[in-house]
Enzyme design. Sequence first.
Site, PDB file in Angstrom:
ATOM      1  N   HIS A   1       6.712   1.006  -1.244  1.00  0.00           N
ATOM      2  CA  HIS A   1       5.283   0.890  -1.559  1.00  0.00           C
ATOM      3  C   HIS A   1       4.854  -0.573  -1.705  1.00  0.00           C
ATOM      4  O   HIS A   1       4.005  -1.074  -0.968  1.00  0.00           O
ATOM      5  CB  HIS A   1       4.968   1.604  -2.881  1.00  0.00           C
TER       6      HIS A   1
ATOM      7  N   ASP B   1       3.814  -4.806 -12.106  1.00  0.00           N
ATOM      8  CA  ASP B   1       4.426  -4.081 -13.220  1.00  0.00           C
ATOM      9  C   ASP B   1       5.903  -3.848 -12.917  1.00  0.00           C
ATOM     10  O   ASP B   1       6.331  -2.725 -12.737  1.00  0.00           O
ATOM     11  CB  ASP B   1       3.696  -2.731 -13.451  1.00  0.00           C
TER      12      ASP B   1
HETATM   13 CA   LIG Z   1       4.174  -1.783  -8.786  1.00  0.00          CA
END
Ligand SMILES: [Ca+2]
Length: 320
Positions: free
Chosen positions: A244, A12
């Site tokens: 992340h 995303d």
């Molecule tokens: Ca992501």
Amino acid sequence: MAGPKKIIIDTDPGIDDAMAIFVALNSPEVEVIGLTTIYGNVYTSLATRNALHLLEVAGRIDIPVAEGSHVTITKGTKLRIADFVHGVDGLGNQNFPPPKGKPIKQSAAEFFVEQANLYPGEVTVVALGPLTNVAMAIQLDPLFSKNVGEIVILGGAFAVNGNVNPAAEANIFGDPDAADIVFTSGANVLAVGINVTHQVVLTDDDRDILAKSNGKFSDYLCKILDVYFSYHREAYSTKGVYLHDPTALLAAVNPSLLTYAEGAVRVQTIGITRGLAIFYNKQKRFGEVTEWSDKPSVKVAVTVDAPRVVKLVMERLMSS
Ligand SMILES: [Ca+2]
């Protein structure tokens, strides 16, 4: 199994997604055979546009992009979109021109199923957003969870506070029902949660080094990173940003960068703890049958060699 590991990145984009994609494209250990898109940092249509754009920036328009779901696995349309973290365009408010490329006809879930059937046991899905597409693939093909080599998930906040609220981490919160399907599917699942990724920080100094390098992706990334640094200063009072997505990606590239515990994971789908992922280490035999008892084990990351991960991310972003 010869040659580099085949990976599909479900994404995303997203600033740290962009970093993870670029790291993957500069990692000889893996071959990116496709990108699939999902809502999360932005809506799915924009995620698709950004995925195509990032491949054009990287000069890798040979890699197909399959668009994912616009709604949750339960057909929910009330999505949580984190554009306040990544900019309204998901890529640091840079107003990049629209990409020339188009996504392929297949949906993300169809693409997963096709590739897992084509290369049984050899495809790793690296899921960097909510797990809707992966859960759809599991529902689409009962053999998918066996045919897929591995599913590496960026998600969960195991035994620490979440980043959406005290209970939930963003990707699991995005579609808790889908996450529970994936965790209990019997697939070879490896989850990297924010209990681990919050230890992996790219500092202001690292960014300066990146800015001064002549790496293929450094200039581009330094442009889009501003918004991400501002968010972290406000939300966490840190002089750096959490890596992340790149950490989860590197767990697929080199699992020995982290250590893992094995057990069953279930996800709360309702109430104030919606999106909470609970890990059961199978140490205690409970007197009663629980909702975890008969569930297959997955791997959950426990520790990370953070300096090595940051070094690798930097090296790969700075290489040409
Ligand atoms: Ca992501």
